[in-house]
Design an enzyme around this catalytic site. Structure first.
Site, PDB file in Angstrom:
ATOM      1  N   GLU A   1       0.682  -1.337   0.074  1.00 56.51           N
ATOM      2  CA  GLU A   1      -0.041  -0.179  -0.156  1.00 56.51           C
ATOM      3  C   GLU A   1       0.815   1.150   0.050  1.00 56.51           C
ATOM      4  O   GLU A   1       0.722   2.253   0.613  1.00 56.51           O
ATOM      5  CB  GLU A   1      -1.218   0.183   1.144  1.00 56.51           C
ATOM      6  CG  GLU A   1      -1.743  -1.240   1.136  1.00 56.51           C
ATOM      7  CD  GLU A   1      -3.092  -1.182   1.707  1.00 56.51           C
ATOM      8  OE1 GLU A   1      -3.676  -0.321   2.015  1.00 56.51           O
ATOM      9  OE2 GLU A   1      -3.887  -2.268   2.231  1.00 56.51           O
TER      10      GLU A   1
HETATM   11  C1  FAD Z   1       1.982  -9.675  -0.255  1.00 53.74           C
HETATM   12  C2  FAD Z   1       1.795  -8.271  -0.943  1.00 53.74           C
HETATM   13  C3  FAD Z   1       0.084  -8.038  -1.001  1.00 53.74           C
HETATM   14  C4  FAD Z   1       0.040  -7.023  -2.057  1.00 53.74           C
HETATM   15  N1  FAD Z   1      -1.507  -6.729  -2.152  1.00 53.74           N
HETATM   16  C5  FAD Z   1      -1.762  -5.953  -3.158  1.00 53.74           C
HETATM   17  C6  FAD Z   1      -3.199  -5.576  -3.384  1.00 53.74           C
HETATM   18  O1  FAD Z   1      -4.183  -6.430  -2.744  1.00 53.74           O
HETATM   19  N2  FAD Z   1      -3.520  -4.820  -4.384  1.00 53.74           N
HETATM   20  C7  FAD Z   1      -2.598  -4.244  -5.268  1.00 53.74           C
HETATM   21  O2  FAD Z   1      -2.938  -3.725  -6.143  1.00 53.74           O
HETATM   22  N3  FAD Z   1      -1.128  -4.411  -4.681  1.00 53.74           N
HETATM   23  C8  FAD Z   1      -0.829  -5.181  -3.722  1.00 53.74           C
HETATM   24  N4  FAD Z   1       0.383  -5.589  -3.585  1.00 53.74           N
HETATM   25  C9  FAD Z   1       1.670  -4.555  -4.194  1.00 53.74           C
HETATM   26  C10 FAD Z   1       2.178  -3.515  -3.326  1.00 53.74           C
HETATM   27  O3  FAD Z   1       1.287  -2.301  -2.903  1.00 53.74           O
HETATM   28  C11 FAD Z   1       3.582  -3.012  -4.093  1.00 53.74           C
HETATM   29  O4  FAD Z   1       4.502  -4.412  -3.925  1.00 53.74           O
HETATM   30  C12 FAD Z   1       4.355  -2.173  -3.484  1.00 53.74           C
HETATM   31  O5  FAD Z   1       3.423  -1.038  -3.812  1.00 53.74           O
HETATM   32  C13 FAD Z   1       5.614  -1.922  -4.189  1.00 53.74           C
HETATM   33  O6  FAD Z   1       5.766  -1.979  -5.435  1.00 53.74           O
HETATM   34  P1  FAD Z   1       6.676  -2.710  -6.050  1.00 53.74           P
HETATM   35  O7  FAD Z   1       6.836  -4.104  -5.587  1.00 53.74           O
HETATM   36  O8  FAD Z   1       6.564  -2.852  -7.533  1.00 53.74           O
HETATM   37  O9  FAD Z   1       8.268  -2.389  -5.841  1.00 53.74           O
HETATM   38  P2  FAD Z   1       9.194  -1.228  -6.723  1.00 53.74           P
HETATM   39  O10 FAD Z   1       8.015   0.057  -7.045  1.00 53.74           O
HETATM   40  O11 FAD Z   1       9.949  -1.807  -7.647  1.00 53.74           O
HETATM   41  O12 FAD Z   1      10.122  -0.841  -5.588  1.00 53.74           O
HETATM   42  C14 FAD Z   1      11.487  -1.475  -5.296  1.00 53.74           C
HETATM   43  C15 FAD Z   1      11.931  -0.725  -4.329  1.00 53.74           C
HETATM   44  O13 FAD Z   1      12.236   0.907  -4.803  1.00 53.74           O
HETATM   45  C16 FAD Z   1      11.811   1.732  -3.966  1.00 53.74           C
HETATM   46  N5  FAD Z   1      11.307   2.982  -4.615  1.00 53.74           N
HETATM   47  C17 FAD Z   1      10.522   3.013  -5.769  1.00 53.74           C
HETATM   48  N6  FAD Z   1      10.369   4.294  -6.156  1.00 53.74           N
HETATM   49  C18 FAD Z   1      10.996   5.025  -5.459  1.00 53.74           C
HETATM   50  C19 FAD Z   1      11.200   6.524  -5.327  1.00 53.74           C
HETATM   51  N7  FAD Z   1      10.608   7.271  -6.172  1.00 53.74           N
HETATM   52  N8  FAD Z   1      11.992   6.946  -4.368  1.00 53.74           N
HETATM   53  C20 FAD Z   1      12.592   6.190  -3.420  1.00 53.74           C
HETATM   54  N9  FAD Z   1      12.490   4.599  -3.581  1.00 53.74           N
HETATM   55  C21 FAD Z   1      11.748   4.126  -4.366  1.00 53.74           C
HETATM   56  C22 FAD Z   1      10.780   1.203  -3.151  1.00 53.74           C
HETATM   57  O14 FAD Z   1      10.224   1.905  -1.899  1.00 53.74           O
HETATM   58  C23 FAD Z   1      11.126   0.127  -2.798  1.00 53.74           C
HETATM   59  O15 FAD Z   1      11.945  -0.231  -1.898  1.00 53.74           O
HETATM   60  C24 FAD Z   1       1.055  -6.348  -2.725  1.00 53.74           C
HETATM   61  C25 FAD Z   1       2.401  -6.628  -2.326  1.00 53.74           C
HETATM   62  C26 FAD Z   1       2.760  -7.728  -1.649  1.00 53.74           C
HETATM   63  C27 FAD Z   1       4.243  -8.127  -1.671  1.00 53.74           C
END
Ligand code: FAD
Length: 380
Positions: free
Chosen positions: A364
């Site tokens: 989230e």
């Molecule tokens: C168990 C689980 C349940 C989930 N449930 C849902 C759900 O029900 N519905 C839904 O839609 N999504 C869901 N998600 C998705 C979740 O919200 C995303 O995984 C999360 O927002 C991070 O996106 P990402 O995994 O693509 O990481 P990325 O966006 O690839 O980020 C990787 C890293 O880079 C950092 N980063 C990225 N951009 C920046 C920036 N501009 N500045 C500094 N740091 C940055 C992030 O903080 C992170 O540490 C779920 C994820 C998990 C693992």
């Protein structure tokens, strides 16, 4: 300013605490190991109206506000954070998408009442492999087809996905417009072409069900469009603000659950001829953890009250999410350490709580994204 909960809020807190202790605690370890979700118990709590706490009665909710919802997520998550997130996604991400939308009242009622009454389960489909922190990177597309739309794409990391009767799918109606062409649709389980993809094998919250949701030529009627093209991105962001208050409550509950296990353990465990709690070092650590928990609690209750008062809650929600989830990670890690070798073993729960805490810093909106939200308001 009043720090007392009302009788009604205390009643909800007591009811959910008793439910968690009686119905969730006995099998929580087995469910974690087997990645099994307690569907019967989920429906049982739903029948008590808990998933509709914040929503008006006219849409099938209880109309008692967001603070009672926070209290309930907190109590459940003290015992079972997997159940806590399933509840939170159901209420604040699925339910929030419906309530925050500009859909007509009869459509809101149609899609909210089954969830608020606990008969059905909801999920929220925003994230895709190309769209995580940057939700603008959507590739799922809805194309106009007669009086409805055809949706194609894939949503990943969908909490409740394998269980959900209703899913809100965010997608683009015109990819060339990017987020300006983002809409949102409710897609019902069983709609041809809408299937559950890979179910994730996770580090923590193992009992919660998280999967890909595949959309292949899924036809949805126009009335299922809860956000018109151009309204979807705003709806997703507003809904996530409310969702973050739920994740903050989940983190707070995990921290409190682990704290209590550590507190009791330190009073019982004897080393060097006396209980461990008599070691000033450990007592001071516990004092710091308790203070962190109280600070986090004030932030999440404040965020919920701010929302209930109809004021802007984007920044309070981001602060609460970051603070509570960081406290969850800190307190659970310390709790494992305080229980020594036993803390590392499954029977004492704190190792599960430490694994569960980690995800609260990620979903989230990661805590780095919360820092972006907060810092973005500091230098205007
Ligand atoms: C168990 C689980 C349940 C989930 N449930 C849902 C759900 O029900 N519905 C839904 O839609 N999504 C869901 N998600 C998705 C979740 O919200 C995303 O995984 C999360 O927002 C991070 O996106 P990402 O995994 O693509 O990481 P990325 O966006 O690839 O980020 C990787 C890293 O880079 C950092 N980063 C990225 N951009 C920046 C920036 N501009 N500045 C500094 N740091 C940055 C992030 O903080 C992170 O540490 C779920 C994820 C998990 C693992």
């Amino acid at each position: 300013m009043n720090f007392e909960l009302t009788d009604e809020q205390l009643q909800i807190q007591k009811m959910t605490r008793e439910f968690a202790e009686k119905k969730l605690l006995p099998q929580v370890r087995e469910r974690d190991e087997a990645s099994k979700f307690p569907i019967e118990e989920f429906k049982e709590l739903g029948k008590a109206g808990i998933y509709g706490l914040p929503y008006p009665e006219q849409f099938g909710g209880q109309g008692v506000g967001y603070l009672p919802y926070v209290l309930a997520v907190e109590e459940i998550s003290k015992v079972d954070a997997s159940f806590g997130i399933a509840f939170s996604v159901d209420t604040s991400l699925y339910g929030g998408s419906i309530m925050n939308s500009s859909a007509p009242d009869e459509i809101k009622k149609k899609f909210l009442e089954p969830i608020a009454s606990g008969r059905c389960i909801g999920s929220f489909g925003l994230t895709e492999h190309s769209a995580g922190s940057d939700a603008a990177g959507q590739k799922t597309v809805a194309t106009k087809d007669g009086d409805g739309y055809i949706i194609n794409g894939l949503k990943c990391f969908n909490t409740n996905g394998p269980l959900a009767d209703y899913t809100v799918v965010y997608c683009l109606t015109d990819p060339a417009l990017g987020t300006k062409g983002m809409a949102a649709f409710v897609v019902q389980k069983g709609t041809p072409g809408f299937t559950v993809g890979q179910i994730e094998d996770k580090m923590g919250i193992r009992s919660a069900q998280v999967s890909d949701m595949v959309l292949e030529n899924v036809h949805v009627p126009a009335e299922n469009m809860i956000a018109k093209p151009g309204e979807g991105f705003k709806l997703a962001m507003k809904t996530l603000d409310g969702g973050r208050i739920g994740v903050a409550a989940q983190g707070l509950g995990i921290a409190e659950g682990a704290f209590e296990i550590a507190r009791k353990y330190l009073m019982e465990r004897q080393q060097f001829g006396r209980p461990l709690c008599k070691q000033q070092y450990l007592g001071f650590k516990m004092a710091e953890m308790k203070t962190d928990i109280e600070m986090a609690k004030l932030l999440v209750y404040k965020a919920a009250i701010t929302k209930d008062e109809g004021k802007s809650y984007t920044v309070p929600a981001a602060m609460a999410k970051m603070a509570c989830t960081n406290v969850a990670m800190k307190v659970t890690t310390e709790a494992v350490q305080m229980l020594g070798g036993n803390g590392y073993m499954k029977g004492y729960h704190v190792e599960r709580m430490m694994r569960d805490a980690k995800i609260t810093q990620i979903y989230e909106g990661t805590n780095e994204i919360q820092q972006l939200v907060i810092s973005g308001t500091l230098f205007r």
